[in-house]
Design a protein around this motif. Structure first.
Motif, PDB file in Angstrom:
ATOM      1  N   MET A   1       0.737  -1.156  -0.039  1.00 37.75           N
ATOM      2  CA  MET A   1       0.028   0.122   0.011  1.00 37.75           C
ATOM      3  C   MET A   1       1.136   1.379  -0.021  1.00 37.75           C
ATOM      4  O   MET A   1       1.991   1.003   0.675  1.00 37.75           O
ATOM      5  CB  MET A   1      -0.662   0.189   1.169  1.00 37.75           C
ATOM      6  N   ARG A   2       0.426   2.060  -0.926  1.00 37.38           N
ATOM      7  CA  ARG A   2       1.130   3.451  -0.728  1.00 37.38           C
ATOM      8  C   ARG A   2       0.479   4.618  -0.770  1.00 37.38           C
ATOM      9  O   ARG A   2      -0.808   4.708  -1.431  1.00 37.38           O
ATOM     10  CB  ARG A   2       2.035   3.255  -2.300  1.00 37.38           C
ATOM     11  N   HIS A   3       0.591   5.881   0.036  1.00 41.79           N
ATOM     12  CA  HIS A   3       0.164   6.950   0.036  1.00 41.79           C
ATOM     13  C   HIS A   3       0.973   7.853  -0.639  1.00 41.79           C
ATOM     14  O   HIS A   3       2.161   7.886   0.065  1.00 41.79           O
ATOM     15  CB  HIS A   3      -0.233   7.303   1.447  1.00 41.79           C
ATOM     16  N   ALA A   4       0.515   9.082  -1.250  1.00 41.84           N
ATOM     17  CA  ALA A   4       1.052  10.122  -1.626  1.00 41.84           C
ATOM     18  C   ALA A   4       0.375  11.374  -1.583  1.00 41.84           C
ATOM     19  O   ALA A   4      -0.744  11.425  -1.765  1.00 41.84           O
ATOM     20  CB  ALA A   4       1.536   9.737  -3.081  1.00 41.84           C
ATOM     21  N   ILE A   5       0.854  12.427  -0.809  1.00 45.01           N
ATOM     22  CA  ILE A   5       0.212  13.625  -0.650  1.00 45.01           C
ATOM     23  C   ILE A   5       1.075  14.645  -1.208  1.00 45.01           C
ATOM     24  O   ILE A   5       2.436  14.740  -0.969  1.00 45.01           O
ATOM     25  CB  ILE A   5      -0.175  13.594   0.792  1.00 45.01           C
ATOM     26  N   THR A   6       0.509  15.681  -1.975  1.00 47.94           N
ATOM     27  CA  THR A   6       1.280  16.813  -2.416  1.00 47.94           C
ATOM     28  C   THR A   6       0.666  18.198  -2.467  1.00 47.94           C
ATOM     29  O   THR A   6      -0.677  18.249  -2.311  1.00 47.94           O
ATOM     30  CB  THR A   6       1.561  16.529  -4.218  1.00 47.94           C
ATOM     31  N   GLY A   7       1.248  19.139  -2.086  1.00 47.35           N
ATOM     32  CA  GLY A   7       0.553  20.551  -1.941  1.00 47.35           C
ATOM     33  C   GLY A   7       1.345  21.476  -2.179  1.00 47.35           C
ATOM     34  O   GLY A   7       2.665  21.535  -2.158  1.00 47.35           O
ATOM     35  N   ILE A   8       0.678  22.379  -2.987  1.00 47.97           N
ATOM     36  CA  ILE A   8       1.830  23.526  -3.589  1.00 47.97           C
ATOM     37  C   ILE A   8       0.742  24.773  -3.002  1.00 47.97           C
ATOM     38  O   ILE A   8      -0.462  24.836  -3.314  1.00 47.97           O
ATOM     39  CB  ILE A   8       1.531  23.570  -4.830  1.00 47.97           C
TER      40      ILE A   8
ATOM     41  N   TYR B   1      -3.776  13.938  -3.828  1.00 52.19           N
ATOM     42  CA  TYR B   1      -3.774  12.786  -2.835  1.00 52.19           C
ATOM     43  C   TYR B   1      -3.815  11.555  -3.843  1.00 52.19           C
ATOM     44  O   TYR B   1      -4.656  11.477  -4.593  1.00 52.19           O
ATOM     45  CB  TYR B   1      -5.044  12.757  -1.928  1.00 52.19           C
ATOM     46  N   ALA B   2      -3.175  10.656  -3.607  1.00 56.03           N
ATOM     47  CA  ALA B   2      -3.051   9.107  -4.192  1.00 56.03           C
ATOM     48  C   ALA B   2      -2.880   8.032  -3.180  1.00 56.03           C
ATOM     49  O   ALA B   2      -2.125   8.337  -2.256  1.00 56.03           O
ATOM     50  CB  ALA B   2      -2.099   9.068  -5.185  1.00 56.03           C
ATOM     51  N   HIS B   3      -3.994   7.205  -3.281  1.00 56.24           N
ATOM     52  CA  HIS B   3      -3.551   5.913  -2.541  1.00 56.24           C
ATOM     53  C   HIS B   3      -3.555   4.803  -3.440  1.00 56.24           C
ATOM     54  O   HIS B   3      -4.659   4.484  -4.371  1.00 56.24           O
ATOM     55  CB  HIS B   3      -5.008   5.798  -1.637  1.00 56.24           C
ATOM     56  N   ASN B   4      -2.498   3.837  -3.480  1.00 56.87           N
ATOM     57  CA  ASN B   4      -2.619   2.777  -4.275  1.00 56.87           C
ATOM     58  C   ASN B   4      -2.365   1.305  -3.424  1.00 56.87           C
ATOM     59  O   ASN B   4      -1.793   1.456  -2.593  1.00 56.87           O
ATOM     60  CB  ASN B   4      -1.266   2.958  -5.015  1.00 56.87           C
ATOM     61  N   ARG B   5      -3.046   0.444  -3.951  1.00 58.50           N
ATOM     62  CA  ARG B   5      -3.093  -0.842  -3.188  1.00 58.50           C
ATOM     63  C   ARG B   5      -3.022  -1.795  -4.386  1.00 58.50           C
ATOM     64  O   ARG B   5      -3.913  -1.966  -5.397  1.00 58.50           O
ATOM     65  CB  ARG B   5      -4.236  -0.902  -2.455  1.00 58.50           C
ATOM     66  N   VAL B   6      -1.850  -2.631  -4.260  1.00 58.99           N
ATOM     67  CA  VAL B   6      -1.850  -3.805  -5.153  1.00 58.99           C
ATOM     68  C   VAL B   6      -1.879  -5.225  -4.720  1.00 58.99           C
ATOM     69  O   VAL B   6      -1.027  -5.180  -3.701  1.00 58.99           O
ATOM     70  CB  VAL B   6      -0.420  -3.601  -6.260  1.00 58.99           C
TER      71      VAL B   6
END
Length: 72
Positions: free
Chosen positions: A1-8, A25-30
């Motif tokens: 599982m991976r979470h990615a958060i970006t803010g500008i 925001y991204a949430h990936n689950r493989v």
């Protein structure tokens, strides 16, 4: 599982007012697991390439065991 958060953000409320904001925001689950890819596979290099430097051609020609002008 991976979470990615970006803010500008950007703020300049003078000289013609400038506001900017961007969120992501991204949430990936493989669920499947992949086998590792072996790096020991062959690589086909055409030794007749006119743009290949002579030193590189000499290096790859040592791997050309069958004489087909393809070093692997």
């Amino acid at each position: 599982m991976r979470h990615a958060i970006t803010g500008i953000g950007n703020y300049q409320v003078t000289n013609d007012i400038n506001l900017f904001a961007e969120m992501s925001y991204a949430h990936n689950r493989v669920e499947s697991q992949l086998a590792p890819t072996p790096f020991s596979e062959g690589m086909d290099v055409d030794l007749r390439n006119p743009y290949m430097p002579e030193a590189t051609r000499a290096l790859f020609s040592t791997f050309d065991t069958d004489g087909d002008s393809h070093g692997t």
